[in-house]
Design a protein around this motif. Structure first.
Motif, PDB file in Angstrom:
ATOM      1  N   THR A 140       0.895  -1.235  -0.038  1.00  0.00           N
ATOM      2  CA  THR A 140       0.055  -0.033   0.008  1.00  0.00           C
ATOM      3  C   THR A 140       0.867   1.248   0.054  1.00  0.00           C
ATOM      4  OG1 THR A 140      -1.682  -1.187   1.011  1.00  0.00           O
ATOM      5  CG2 THR A 140      -1.981   1.068   1.139  1.00  0.00           C
ATOM      6  N   VAL A 141       1.886   1.332   0.894  1.00  0.00           N
ATOM      7  CA  VAL A 141       2.946   2.384   0.744  1.00  0.00           C
ATOM      8  C   VAL A 141       3.459   2.549  -0.478  1.00  0.00           C
ATOM      9  CG1 VAL A 141       4.939   3.247   1.868  1.00  0.00           C
ATOM     10  CG2 VAL A 141       3.008   2.341   3.434  1.00  0.00           C
TER      11      VAL A 141
ATOM     12  N   ALA B  72       1.148   4.117  -3.059  1.00  0.00           N
ATOM     13  CA  ALA B  72       0.565   5.358  -2.881  1.00  0.00           C
ATOM     14  C   ALA B  72       0.934   6.405  -3.771  1.00  0.00           C
ATOM     15  CB  ALA B  72       1.068   5.843  -1.535  1.00  0.00           C
ATOM     16  N   VAL B  73      -0.158   7.027  -4.042  1.00  0.00           N
ATOM     17  CA  VAL B  73      -0.088   8.248  -5.003  1.00  0.00           C
ATOM     18  C   VAL B  73       0.784   9.603  -4.506  1.00  0.00           C
ATOM     19  CG1 VAL B  73      -1.213   9.829  -6.401  1.00  0.00           C
ATOM     20  CG2 VAL B  73      -2.015   7.698  -6.336  1.00  0.00           C
ATOM     21  N   GLN B  74       1.558  10.069  -5.446  1.00  0.00           N
ATOM     22  CA  GLN B  74       2.335  11.108  -4.709  1.00  0.00           C
ATOM     23  C   GLN B  74       1.617  12.152  -4.455  1.00  0.00           C
ATOM     24  OE1 GLN B  74       6.064  12.001  -4.965  1.00  0.00           O
ATOM     25  NE2 GLN B  74       5.346  13.739  -4.008  1.00  0.00           N
ATOM     26  N   GLY B  75       2.013  12.894  -3.237  1.00  0.00           N
ATOM     27  CA  GLY B  75       1.342  13.969  -2.884  1.00  0.00           C
ATOM     28  C   GLY B  75       2.153  15.295  -3.245  1.00  0.00           C
TER      29      GLY B  75
ATOM     30  N   LYS C 165      -2.868  15.337  -5.258  1.00  0.00           N
ATOM     31  CA  LYS C 165      -2.081  13.844  -5.231  1.00  0.00           C
ATOM     32  C   LYS C 165      -2.371  13.426  -6.745  1.00  0.00           C
ATOM     33  CE  LYS C 165      -3.090  12.685  -0.404  1.00  0.00           C
ATOM     34  NZ  LYS C 165      -3.300  11.555   0.533  1.00  0.00           N
TER      35      LYS C 165
ATOM     36  N   ASP D 126      -0.880  11.040  -9.939  1.00  0.00           N
ATOM     37  CA  ASP D 126       0.027  10.087 -10.660  1.00  0.00           C
ATOM     38  C   ASP D 126      -0.774   9.781 -11.763  1.00  0.00           C
ATOM     39  OD1 ASP D 126       1.357   7.985 -11.507  1.00  0.00           O
ATOM     40  OD2 ASP D 126       1.713   7.022  -9.696  1.00  0.00           O
TER      41      ASP D 126
ATOM     42  N   ASN E 167      -1.915   6.232 -11.803  1.00  0.00           N
ATOM     43  CA  ASN E 167      -3.049   5.823 -10.928  1.00  0.00           C
ATOM     44  C   ASN E 167      -3.921   6.991 -10.797  1.00  0.00           C
ATOM     45  OD1 ASN E 167      -4.340   4.772  -8.726  1.00  0.00           O
ATOM     46  ND2 ASN E 167      -2.607   4.593  -7.425  1.00  0.00           N
TER      47      ASN E 167
ATOM     48  N   GLU F 256      -6.526   6.857  -7.862  1.00  0.00           N
ATOM     49  CA  GLU F 256      -6.146   7.443  -6.350  1.00  0.00           C
ATOM     50  C   GLU F 256      -5.594   8.742  -6.285  1.00  0.00           C
ATOM     51  OE1 GLU F 256      -6.563   5.460  -3.464  1.00  0.00           O
ATOM     52  OE2 GLU F 256      -7.368   3.945  -4.761  1.00  0.00           O
ATOM     53  N   SER F 257      -5.716   9.344  -7.611  1.00  0.00           N
ATOM     54  CA  SER F 257      -5.184  10.835  -7.569  1.00  0.00           C
ATOM     55  C   SER F 257      -6.469  11.488  -7.217  1.00  0.00           C
ATOM     56  CB  SER F 257      -4.884  11.170  -9.007  1.00  0.00           C
ATOM     57  OG  SER F 257      -3.830  10.463  -9.502  1.00  0.00           O
TER      58      SER F 257
ATOM     59  N   LYS G  38       8.257  14.926  -0.592  1.00  0.00           N
ATOM     60  CA  LYS G  38       9.062  13.629  -0.325  1.00  0.00           C
ATOM     61  C   LYS G  38      10.365  14.578   0.071  1.00  0.00           C
ATOM     62  CE  LYS G  38      10.902  13.036  -4.979  1.00  0.00           C
ATOM     63  NZ  LYS G  38      11.230  12.295  -5.926  1.00  0.00           N
TER      64      LYS G  38
END
Length: 185
Positions: A7-8, A11-14, A47, A49, A52, A55-56, A185
Protein backbone atom coordinates in the motif's frame (compact mmCIF):
# COMPACT_ATOMS: atom_id res chain seq x y z
CA UNK A 1 2.85 -6.78 6.95
CA UNK A 2 3.41 -7.36 3.23
CA UNK A 3 0.05 -5.76 2.39
CA UNK A 4 0.97 -2.59 4.30
CA UNK A 5 4.28 -2.35 2.41
CA UNK A 6 2.47 -2.74 -0.93
CA UNK A 7 0.00 0.00 0.00
CA UNK A 8 2.81 2.41 0.87
CA UNK A 9 4.71 1.59 -2.32
CA UNK A 10 1.55 2.05 -4.40
CA UNK A 11 0.60 5.36 -2.76
CA UNK A 12 0.01 8.30 -5.08
CA UNK A 13 2.53 11.14 -4.88
CA UNK A 14 1.37 14.04 -2.74
CA UNK A 15 2.17 17.58 -3.86
CA UNK A 16 2.17 20.78 -1.78
CA UNK A 17 0.53 23.69 -3.59
CA UNK A 18 3.04 26.50 -4.25
CA UNK A 19 0.73 29.42 -3.49
CA UNK A 20 3.24 31.98 -4.79
CA UNK A 21 3.00 30.38 -8.25
CA UNK A 22 -0.63 29.28 -8.33
CA UNK A 23 -3.95 31.08 -8.57
CA UNK A 24 -7.58 31.12 -9.60
CA UNK A 25 -8.06 34.00 -12.05
CA UNK A 26 -11.28 35.17 -13.64
CA UNK A 27 -12.53 37.55 -16.31
CA UNK A 28 -16.07 38.86 -16.82
CA UNK A 29 -17.68 41.47 -19.05
CA UNK A 30 -18.70 44.84 -17.66
CA UNK A 31 -20.67 46.71 -20.35
CA UNK A 32 -17.85 46.90 -22.96
CA UNK A 33 -14.74 46.09 -20.93
CA UNK A 34 -13.32 42.96 -19.34
CA UNK A 35 -12.84 42.96 -15.56
CA UNK A 36 -10.05 40.68 -14.37
CA UNK A 37 -9.46 39.43 -10.89
CA UNK A 38 -8.26 36.62 -8.68
CA UNK A 39 -8.60 35.26 -5.16
CA UNK A 40 -5.76 36.06 -2.74
CA UNK A 41 -6.50 33.36 -0.15
CA UNK A 42 -6.83 29.71 -1.09
CA UNK A 43 -5.48 26.32 -0.17
CA UNK A 44 -5.35 23.00 -1.92
CA UNK A 45 -4.32 19.40 -1.92
CA UNK A 46 -2.93 17.63 -4.94
CA UNK A 47 -2.26 13.90 -5.19
CA UNK A 48 -1.44 12.97 -8.73
CA UNK A 49 0.01 10.04 -10.63
CA UNK A 50 -0.94 9.67 -14.30
CA UNK A 51 -0.51 5.90 -13.89
CA UNK A 52 -2.94 5.82 -10.95
CA UNK A 53 -5.78 8.24 -11.66
CA UNK A 54 -8.20 6.28 -9.45
CA UNK A 55 -6.17 7.31 -6.38
CA UNK A 56 -5.30 10.80 -7.66
CA UNK A 57 -7.11 13.78 -6.15
CA UNK A 58 -7.51 17.56 -6.43
CA UNK A 59 -9.08 19.61 -3.64
CA UNK A 60 -9.25 23.41 -3.50
CA UNK A 61 -10.74 25.82 -0.99
CA UNK A 62 -11.04 29.49 -1.96
CA UNK A 63 -11.95 32.26 0.49
CA UNK A 64 -14.63 34.39 -1.15
CA UNK A 65 -13.69 37.44 0.96
CA UNK A 66 -10.28 37.46 -0.70
CA UNK A 67 -11.62 38.43 -4.14
CA UNK A 68 -9.33 41.02 -5.70
CA UNK A 69 -10.08 43.02 -8.85
CA UNK A 70 -7.79 45.91 -7.95
CA UNK A 71 -10.71 48.18 -6.98
CA UNK A 72 -11.63 47.99 -3.26
CA UNK A 73 -15.18 49.33 -3.77
CA UNK A 74 -15.89 46.72 -6.47
CA UNK A 75 -14.36 43.94 -4.35
CA UNK A 76 -16.61 44.90 -1.43
CA UNK A 77 -19.63 44.76 -3.76
CA UNK A 78 -18.59 41.32 -5.04
CA UNK A 79 -18.33 40.12 -1.42
CA UNK A 80 -21.86 41.39 -0.68
CA UNK A 81 -25.18 39.52 -0.90
CA UNK A 82 -25.48 40.78 -4.49
CA UNK A 83 -22.82 38.26 -5.53
CA UNK A 84 -20.78 35.91 -3.26
CA UNK A 85 -22.31 36.81 0.15
CA UNK A 86 -18.89 36.20 1.71
CA UNK A 87 -20.18 36.89 5.23
CA UNK A 88 -22.55 33.91 5.04
CA UNK A 89 -20.59 31.73 2.58
CA UNK A 90 -16.88 32.31 3.26
CA UNK A 91 -15.51 29.52 1.02
CA UNK A 92 -15.88 27.93 -2.38
CA UNK A 93 -14.61 24.36 -2.67
CA UNK A 94 -13.83 21.91 -5.44
CA UNK A 95 -13.15 18.24 -4.77
CA UNK A 96 -12.43 15.79 -7.57
CA UNK A 97 -14.40 12.57 -7.80
CA UNK A 98 -13.06 11.20 -11.10
CA UNK A 99 -10.08 12.03 -13.31
CA UNK A 100 -10.04 10.93 -16.94
CA UNK A 101 -6.98 10.97 -19.21
CA UNK A 102 -7.91 12.50 -22.59
CA UNK A 103 -4.40 12.08 -23.99
CA UNK A 104 -1.65 14.63 -24.73
CA UNK A 105 -1.36 15.47 -20.96
CA UNK A 106 -4.98 16.69 -20.85
CA UNK A 107 -7.21 15.49 -18.01
CA UNK A 108 -10.92 15.92 -17.34
CA UNK A 109 -11.37 16.38 -13.61
CA UNK A 110 -14.98 15.81 -12.58
CA UNK A 111 -15.63 17.23 -9.15
CA UNK A 112 -18.06 18.54 -6.60
CA UNK A 113 -18.11 22.35 -6.72
CA UNK A 114 -19.58 24.01 -3.63
CA UNK A 115 -20.75 27.63 -3.94
CA UNK A 116 -23.05 29.51 -1.57
CA UNK A 117 -24.09 26.38 0.32
CA UNK A 118 -25.00 24.28 -2.73
CA UNK A 119 -23.02 21.51 -4.39
CA UNK A 120 -22.81 21.14 -8.17
CA UNK A 121 -21.03 18.80 -10.58
CA UNK A 122 -18.27 20.63 -12.43
CA UNK A 123 -15.83 19.44 -15.09
CA UNK A 124 -12.43 21.10 -14.70
CA UNK A 125 -10.12 20.54 -17.67
CA UNK A 126 -6.47 20.47 -16.59
CA UNK A 127 -3.37 20.16 -18.73
CA UNK A 128 -0.29 18.69 -17.10
CA UNK A 129 2.40 21.23 -18.00
CA UNK A 130 5.18 18.97 -16.74
CA UNK A 131 7.10 17.43 -13.85
CA UNK A 132 10.77 18.10 -13.19
CA UNK A 133 13.36 18.58 -10.48
CA UNK A 134 12.78 22.03 -9.03
CA UNK A 135 15.64 24.28 -10.24
CA UNK A 136 15.65 26.36 -7.04
CA UNK A 137 14.54 23.93 -4.30
CA UNK A 138 16.97 21.11 -3.54
CA UNK A 139 15.58 17.55 -3.48
CA UNK A 140 12.09 18.59 -4.60
CA UNK A 141 10.20 18.00 -7.80
CA UNK A 142 7.71 20.50 -9.19
CA UNK A 143 4.54 19.68 -11.10
CA UNK A 144 2.43 22.16 -13.04
CA UNK A 145 -1.17 22.25 -14.26
CA UNK A 146 -3.19 24.81 -16.21
CA UNK A 147 -6.86 24.85 -17.07
CA UNK A 148 -9.51 27.16 -18.50
CA UNK A 149 -13.26 26.96 -18.44
CA UNK A 150 -16.26 29.23 -18.80
CA UNK A 151 -19.15 29.03 -16.36
CA UNK A 152 -22.46 30.86 -16.20
CA UNK A 153 -22.31 32.49 -12.75
CA UNK A 154 -26.11 32.60 -12.58
CA UNK A 155 -26.20 28.79 -12.72
CA UNK A 156 -24.29 28.88 -9.39
CA UNK A 157 -26.42 31.60 -7.76
CA UNK A 158 -23.61 34.18 -7.91
CA UNK A 159 -25.90 37.12 -8.47
CA UNK A 160 -29.63 37.32 -9.08
CA UNK A 161 -29.34 38.32 -12.72
CA UNK A 162 -30.34 41.92 -11.99
CA UNK A 163 -27.00 43.39 -13.13
CA UNK A 164 -26.95 41.10 -16.17
CA UNK A 165 -30.43 42.22 -17.21
CA UNK A 166 -29.35 45.87 -16.79
CA UNK A 167 -26.46 45.24 -19.21
CA UNK A 168 -23.83 45.98 -16.56
CA UNK A 169 -22.23 42.63 -15.66
CA UNK A 170 -22.03 39.55 -17.86
CA UNK A 171 -23.11 36.12 -16.77
CA UNK A 172 -20.28 34.11 -18.35
CA UNK A 173 -17.11 33.99 -16.29
CA UNK A 174 -13.87 32.82 -17.85
CA UNK A 175 -11.77 31.03 -15.22
CA UNK A 176 -8.07 30.28 -15.43
CA UNK A 177 -6.62 27.78 -12.97
CA UNK A 178 -2.84 27.74 -12.91
CA UNK A 179 -0.73 25.93 -10.36
CA UNK A 180 2.62 24.60 -9.39
CA UNK A 181 3.10 22.15 -6.56
CA UNK A 182 6.18 20.74 -4.85
CA UNK A 183 6.72 17.07 -4.07
CA UNK A 184 6.10 16.00 -0.48
CA UNK A 185 9.19 13.81 -0.37
Amino acid sequence: MLLAAQTVLGAVQGWELDKAHSNFYFSIDHIFSKVHGHFSEFSGEVKFDPANLAESRFFFEIKTGSINTGIAKRDKHLQSVDFFDAGTFPVITFESVKITDLGNNVYQVLGKFSVKGKVYDLMLPLTLAGVQDHPAVKNKEVIGFNGELIIDRLDYNVGSGKFYEMGLVGKDVKILVTMEALSNK
